[in-house]
Design a protein around this motif. Structure first.
Motif, PDB file in Angstrom:
ATOM      1  N   SER A   1       0.810  -1.217   0.000  1.00 31.10           N
ATOM      2  CA  SER A   1       0.000   0.000   0.000  1.00 31.10           C
ATOM      3  C   SER A   1       0.844   1.269   0.000  1.00 31.10           C
ATOM      4  N   ASP A   2       2.126   1.151   0.393  1.00 33.01           N
ATOM      5  CA  ASP A   2       2.969   2.336   0.484  1.00 33.01           C
ATOM      6  C   ASP A   2       3.654   2.691  -0.834  1.00 33.01           C
TER       7      ASP A   2
ATOM      8  N   GLN B   1      -1.558   3.364  -5.237  1.00 36.06           N
ATOM      9  CA  GLN B   1      -2.498   4.331  -4.669  1.00 36.06           C
ATOM     10  C   GLN B   1      -3.581   4.651  -5.696  1.00 36.06           C
TER      11      GLN B   1
END
Length: 200
Positions: free
Chosen positions: A56-57, A62
């Protein structure tokens, strides 16, 4: 190949320096045929954890960057081995253009020959674009290949250099062979004006 004259699309910031071709397309997939597409392999080890879960980072995971077609990269992007699969992976993922502080030499040559616009704009211009994208995630910018200009809302236009040969290839959607075939009348005229017989 699909021509590029003016591209307006969401831009993804990826300012990491020295992002080499192995990070763009890991070597362990080199034996895979492109017939199935390489989009899922682009930045594979950055996008996915060892168990296959999305990280997710990582910026490409995103939601705001879904459908992005422009990658704004850092210094020495796509350095390392001569791996044309790196270009194919970016294209198959959906990118049409890469803007970077600087580019690996081989990548800079092979990208336009496969339909991917790749330009270096220098550190100051790249930093300004990166900062603008950081405060406005999901922002779309425009690349005008005819005018050799990048237009980012809120910034002055950024000019870039590109060889006339690569510019023609991209604007007309030509690969190296089709570009050569465009010269066939000139080649025929040259041969007609010269004795091409081999000496006996």
């Amino acid at each position: 190949m699909t021509p590029i004259v003016r591209l307006t699309a969401i831009a993804v910031p990826l300012p990491t320096a020295n992002m080499d071709t192995d990070q763009i397309f890991p070597a362990r997939y080199m034996s895979r045929s492109r017939s199935g597409g390489f989009g899922d392999l682009a930045f594979r080890d950055h996008r996915f954890a060892a168990d296959g879960a999305l990280r997710s980072d990582f910026v490409l995971n995103q939601a705001v960057y879904e459908g992005a077609q422009v990658l704004v990269a850092g210094k020495n992007f796509a350095c390392g081995s001569a791996r044309e699969q790196a270009v194919h992976a970016l294209l198959d993922y959906g990118f049409r253009a890469v803007i970077a502080v600087s580019l690996g030499d081989i990548f800079a040559s092979s990208a336009p020959e496969n339909g991917l616009l790749a330009v270096a704009v220098g550190s100051e211009a790249a930093a300004a674009i990166q900062q603008r994208l950081a405060v406005a995630p999901g922002l779309a910018l425009s690349i005008d290949l005819d005018q050799r200009r990048i237009e980012v809302p809120g910034l002055a236009p950024v000019l870039f250099a590109i060889s006339e040969r690569h510019r023609e290839m991209l604007m007309r959607g030509l690969d190296p062979l089709s570009q050569l075939l465009q010269m066939e009348p000139r080649i025929a005229a040259f041969e007609a004006a010269h004795d091409t017989a081999m000496p006996g």
